[in-house]
Write a protein that holds these residues in place. Sequence first.
Motif, PDB file in Angstrom:
ATOM      1  N   ALA A  50     -25.568   5.554  66.587  1.00  0.00           N
ATOM      2  CA  ALA A  50     -25.094   4.521  65.657  1.00  0.00           C
ATOM      3  C   ALA A  50     -26.200   3.832  64.878  1.00  0.00           C
ATOM      4  CB  ALA A  50     -24.307   3.462  66.432  1.00  0.00           C
ATOM      5  N   ALA A  53     -26.476   4.206  60.999  1.00  0.00           N
ATOM      6  CA  ALA A  53     -25.199   4.234  60.281  1.00  0.00           C
ATOM      7  C   ALA A  53     -25.287   3.497  58.948  1.00  0.00           C
ATOM      8  CB  ALA A  53     -24.099   3.613  61.146  1.00  0.00           C
ATOM      9  N   GLN A  54     -24.796   4.155  57.879  1.00  0.00           N
ATOM     10  CA  GLN A  54     -24.730   3.550  56.556  1.00  0.00           C
ATOM     11  C   GLN A  54     -23.283   3.257  56.159  1.00  0.00           C
ATOM     12  OE1 GLN A  54     -27.575   2.773  54.817  1.00  0.00           O
ATOM     13  NE2 GLN A  54     -28.653   3.456  56.669  1.00  0.00           N
ATOM     14  N   THR A  55     -22.353   3.956  56.782  1.00  0.00           N
ATOM     15  CA  THR A  55     -20.927   3.754  56.544  1.00  0.00           C
ATOM     16  C   THR A  55     -20.214   3.668  57.884  1.00  0.00           C
ATOM     17  OG1 THR A  55     -20.545   6.145  56.444  1.00  0.00           O
ATOM     18  CG2 THR A  55     -20.989   5.014  54.356  1.00  0.00           C
ATOM     19  N   LYS A  56     -18.922   3.374  57.843  1.00  0.00           N
ATOM     20  CA  LYS A  56     -18.146   3.252  59.072  1.00  0.00           C
ATOM     21  C   LYS A  56     -18.169   4.558  59.865  1.00  0.00           C
ATOM     22  CE  LYS A  56     -16.496  -0.980  58.733  1.00  0.00           C
ATOM     23  NZ  LYS A  56     -16.845  -2.037  59.717  1.00  0.00           N
ATOM     24  N   LYS A  57     -18.350   4.419  61.181  1.00  0.00           N
ATOM     25  CA  LYS A  57     -18.302   5.555  62.096  1.00  0.00           C
ATOM     26  C   LYS A  57     -17.351   5.219  63.247  1.00  0.00           C
ATOM     27  CE  LYS A  57     -22.977   7.484  61.500  1.00  0.00           C
ATOM     28  NZ  LYS A  57     -24.207   7.897  62.244  1.00  0.00           N
ATOM     29  N   ASN A  78     -23.082  -4.134  65.958  1.00  0.00           N
ATOM     30  CA  ASN A  78     -23.176  -3.150  64.883  1.00  0.00           C
ATOM     31  C   ASN A  78     -21.822  -3.132  64.161  1.00  0.00           C
ATOM     32  OD1 ASN A  78     -23.195  -0.795  63.258  1.00  0.00           O
ATOM     33  ND2 ASN A  78     -24.680   0.185  64.620  1.00  0.00           N
ATOM     34  N   LYS A  79     -21.780  -3.673  62.958  1.00  0.00           N
ATOM     35  CA  LYS A  79     -20.518  -3.851  62.235  1.00  0.00           C
ATOM     36  C   LYS A  79     -19.942  -2.548  61.678  1.00  0.00           C
ATOM     37  CE  LYS A  79     -20.549  -8.380  62.635  1.00  0.00           C
ATOM     38  NZ  LYS A  79     -19.559  -9.095  63.478  1.00  0.00           N
ATOM     39  N   LEU A  80     -20.704  -1.462  61.752  1.00  0.00           N
ATOM     40  CA  LEU A  80     -20.243  -0.203  61.166  1.00  0.00           C
ATOM     41  C   LEU A  80     -19.608   0.736  62.182  1.00  0.00           C
ATOM     42  CD1 LEU A  80     -23.208   0.516  58.711  1.00  0.00           C
ATOM     43  CD2 LEU A  80     -20.926  -0.369  58.160  1.00  0.00           C
ATOM     44  N   ILE A  81     -19.579   0.323  63.444  1.00  0.00           N
ATOM     45  CA  ILE A  81     -19.025   1.195  64.484  1.00  0.00           C
ATOM     46  C   ILE A  81     -17.678   0.673  64.960  1.00  0.00           C
ATOM     47  CG2 ILE A  81     -19.395   2.218  66.753  1.00  0.00           C
ATOM     48  CD1 ILE A  81     -21.343   3.153  64.558  1.00  0.00           C
ATOM     49  N   TRP A 303     -17.999  -6.652  68.356  1.00  0.00           N
ATOM     50  CA  TRP A 303     -17.720  -5.221  68.247  1.00  0.00           C
ATOM     51  C   TRP A 303     -16.348  -5.039  67.622  1.00  0.00           C
ATOM     52  CZ3 TRP A 303     -13.947  -2.738  71.577  1.00  0.00           C
ATOM     53  CH2 TRP A 303     -13.345  -3.619  72.488  1.00  0.00           C
ATOM     54  N   GLN A 304     -16.024  -3.819  67.217  1.00  0.00           N
ATOM     55  CA  GLN A 304     -14.762  -3.537  66.527  1.00  0.00           C
ATOM     56  C   GLN A 304     -13.944  -2.523  67.334  1.00  0.00           C
ATOM     57  OE1 GLN A 304     -17.368  -5.477  64.523  1.00  0.00           O
ATOM     58  NE2 GLN A 304     -17.869  -3.305  64.462  1.00  0.00           N
TER      59      GLN A 304
END
Length: 310
Positions: A50, A53-57, A78-81, A303-304
């Motif tokens: 992660a 990461a540059q975009t959502k994963k 990490n807002k992209l995960i 986290w998301q």
Amino acid sequence: MQVLFIVNEAAGHGKGKKVWHRLQQHLTINYDVAFTEYEGHGQELAKNWAQDAQTKKLIVIVGGDGTIHEVVSGVVHNKLIIIGVVRAGSGNDFARYFSTFQDAVQIENYIQNEMVYLPMDVGAVQLGDYQQEIFVNNAGVGFDAFVTKRINTSRLKLYLNKIGLGKLSYAVAVVRGLFSFRRFDVKIQADNQEWHFQQAWFVAMCNQPYFGGGMKISPTSKPDDGQIEITIVHGISRLKLLLVFVTVFFEKHTKFKEITFLQGHQFNIFVHGNDVDCHTDGNYIGEIREGTRIHSTVQRDAWQVLSEEH
């Protein structure tokens, strides 16, 4: 959309391997997969995958509460995960509250459509000067950690998992531990208030309601309210404690005068009388020396997780 499956084949004493084998046969999307090989490996795998990461994963965990704890620890803040889970553990307390994937079709539909996710808090606990540990579900000091320490090396858990009754292993371990656990005194401080409890069995710090394979120990806990709920069981006989554990499954334990509930953003906890064990999300993290400060707090939007709308 990049997708990584982190698979703990040993989860549920082999259930993880079976669930993954069945799942991968129906996957038609492009994905990466990594298998955990030792304790803490899930955190390393998630963090390494992660970090750029540059975009959502999307990370899909195939495992139980311990694997989920490790992976979230690796991507916290990490807002992209986005985290998804296919349940494959013994207790599966995470899956009792949070939304999870049931099969490959759900996973692929989620990826191909607009992915809906929600920000969630994590709890955090620090034992004295040691490194801070996060928890997704709950952390515990005392009897629940004492039981956790023993159950994780128990042959009984292996046997119950083999016959599909793994969730009972915690309840059985509770009965076994009732007669050997040494109770302790505890002092809790928060917001210029102080509470003292004698002959305590445990102090549970909760970010969601469930622990121990389905016991709803903290019914009001929510993982997105910026609060930690603490449950203290104190001044109760061994026999009555057994009754409490039975009533927890039905949310009747809240009526006992020997159970106290506290809620707040942060707490300082001190144990007295003897050393006690501590766990985070069912992972034993060590013994706490008498008088050591245990600092428990919450980290907002850390986290998301996929939403129920998937």
